[in-house]
Motif scaffolding. Structure first.
Motif, PDB file in Angstrom:
ATOM      1  N   ASN A 127      43.952  37.446  31.688  1.00 42.78           N
ATOM      2  CA  ASN A 127      44.178  36.088  32.189  1.00 42.78           C
ATOM      3  C   ASN A 127      45.059  36.068  33.432  1.00 42.78           C
ATOM      4  N   ASP A 128      45.801  37.141  33.654  1.00 43.74           N
ATOM      5  CA  ASP A 128      46.767  37.179  34.750  1.00 43.74           C
ATOM      6  C   ASP A 128      46.762  38.570  35.360  1.00 43.74           C
ATOM      7  N   ILE A 129      46.568  38.649  36.665  1.00 45.11           N
ATOM      8  CA  ILE A 129      46.560  39.960  37.317  1.00 45.11           C
ATOM      9  C   ILE A 129      47.797  40.191  38.172  1.00 45.11           C
ATOM     10  N   SER A 130      48.811  39.353  38.036  1.00 46.47           N
ATOM     11  CA  SER A 130      49.989  39.474  38.892  1.00 46.47           C
ATOM     12  C   SER A 130      50.704  40.817  38.727  1.00 46.47           C
ATOM     13  N   SER A 131      50.636  41.402  37.535  1.00 44.53           N
ATOM     14  CA  SER A 131      51.311  42.683  37.327  1.00 44.53           C
ATOM     15  C   SER A 131      50.335  43.859  37.374  1.00 44.53           C
ATOM     16  N   LEU A 132      49.092  43.598  37.778  1.00 47.02           N
ATOM     17  CA  LEU A 132      48.060  44.630  37.815  1.00 47.02           C
ATOM     18  C   LEU A 132      47.592  44.860  39.244  1.00 47.02           C
ATOM     19  N   SER A 133      46.796  45.878  39.434  1.00 47.32           N
ATOM     20  CA  SER A 133      46.221  46.160  40.745  1.00 47.32           C
ATOM     21  C   SER A 133      45.086  45.172  41.007  1.00 47.32           C
ATOM     22  N   GLU A 134      45.331  44.246  41.918  1.00 47.93           N
ATOM     23  CA  GLU A 134      44.380  43.164  42.168  1.00 47.93           C
ATOM     24  C   GLU A 134      43.005  43.665  42.595  1.00 47.93           C
ATOM     25  N   LYS A 135      42.961  44.778  43.332  1.00 47.44           N
ATOM     26  CA  LYS A 135      41.678  45.288  43.820  1.00 47.44           C
ATOM     27  C   LYS A 135      40.787  45.814  42.699  1.00 47.44           C
ATOM     28  N   ASP A 136      41.362  46.093  41.539  1.00 51.67           N
ATOM     29  CA  ASP A 136      40.591  46.608  40.407  1.00 51.67           C
ATOM     30  C   ASP A 136      39.943  45.507  39.581  1.00 51.67           C
ATOM     31  N   TYR A 137      40.333  44.258  39.815  1.00 49.15           N
ATOM     32  CA  TYR A 137      39.853  43.140  38.999  1.00 49.15           C
ATOM     33  C   TYR A 137      39.093  42.124  39.839  1.00 49.15           C
ATOM     34  N   LYS A 138      38.098  41.497  39.241  1.00 49.46           N
ATOM     35  CA  LYS A 138      37.324  40.446  39.911  1.00 49.46           C
ATOM     36  C   LYS A 138      37.439  39.174  39.091  1.00 49.46           C
ATOM     37  N   LYS A 139      37.662  38.066  39.789  1.00 50.89           N
ATOM     38  CA  LYS A 139      37.768  36.765  39.116  1.00 50.89           C
ATOM     39  C   LYS A 139      36.400  36.354  38.581  1.00 50.89           C
ATOM     40  N   VAL A 140      36.382  35.948  37.318  1.00 50.75           N
ATOM     41  CA  VAL A 140      35.150  35.457  36.698  1.00 50.75           C
ATOM     42  C   VAL A 140      35.129  33.940  36.780  1.00 50.75           C
ATOM     43  N   GLU A 141      36.234  33.338  36.382  1.00 54.84           N
ATOM     44  CA  GLU A 141      36.438  31.892  36.473  1.00 54.84           C
ATOM     45  C   GLU A 141      37.941  31.680  36.376  1.00 54.84           C
ATOM     46  N   ASP A 142      38.386  30.445  36.522  1.00 53.71           N
ATOM     47  CA  ASP A 142      39.822  30.177  36.477  1.00 53.71           C
ATOM     48  C   ASP A 142      40.442  30.772  35.221  1.00 53.71           C
ATOM     49  N   GLY A 143      41.444  31.621  35.430  1.00 52.05           N
ATOM     50  CA  GLY A 143      42.188  32.186  34.316  1.00 52.05           C
ATOM     51  C   GLY A 143      41.586  33.424  33.688  1.00 52.05           C
ATOM     52  N   TYR A 144      40.497  33.952  34.238  1.00 48.26           N
ATOM     53  CA  TYR A 144      39.878  35.160  33.679  1.00 48.26           C
ATOM     54  C   TYR A 144      39.471  36.126  34.789  1.00 48.26           C
ATOM     55  N   TYR A 145      39.837  37.379  34.589  1.00 53.12           N
ATOM     56  CA  TYR A 145      39.509  38.449  35.525  1.00 53.12           C
ATOM     57  C   TYR A 145      38.993  39.641  34.729  1.00 53.12           C
ATOM     58  N   ILE A 146      38.002  40.339  35.286  1.00 49.83           N
ATOM     59  CA  ILE A 146      37.495  41.535  34.618  1.00 49.83           C
ATOM     60  C   ILE A 146      37.750  42.766  35.477  1.00 49.83           C
TER      61      ILE A 146
END
Length: 106
Positions: free
Chosen positions: A57-76
């Motif tokens: 639900n939150d990528i602030s502490s993760l590597s943003e380039k590794d995740y893609k937004k699916v919809e508001d509040g969800y990243y894969i």
């Protein structure tokens, strides 16, 4: 010679097909995840590559380039080879009884 470029396609039992492009398999994967339902997939607690969560639900502490937004509040997590994306989609399909057909095309 480098690795052969492949395309990831995801087909639902009703015939709807999400087609990937060379160098972009994250988009059809994200579209399929959105259709399946982020809540349903998050409840599976799937991990990828070294125990990283597949959906967050939150990528602030993760590597943003590794995740893609699916919809508001969800990243894969999408920094995976197509074979690994297929494996996780097949697992999701099996666990949720979806009948997805996930194909890797050269």
């Amino acid at each position: 010679m480098g690795e052969q470029k492949t395309v990831l396609n995801i087909q639902f039992p009703d015939g709807e097909l999400y087609k990937g492009k060379i160098n972009d398999s994250a988009t059809p994967m994200a579209r399929a995840i959105k259709r399946i339902g982020c809540d349903r997939i998050q409840s599976l607690n799937l991990t990828v590559r070294g125990g990283r969560p597949f959906i967050v639900n939150d990528i602030s502490s993760l590597s943003e380039k590794d995740y893609k937004k699916v919809e508001d509040g969800y990243y894969i997590f999408t920094n995976l080879k197509n074979e690994d994306k297929k494996q996780i989609l097949d697992l999701i399909s099996e666990k949720l009884g979806l009948g997805l057909k996930v194909m890797i095309l050269a």
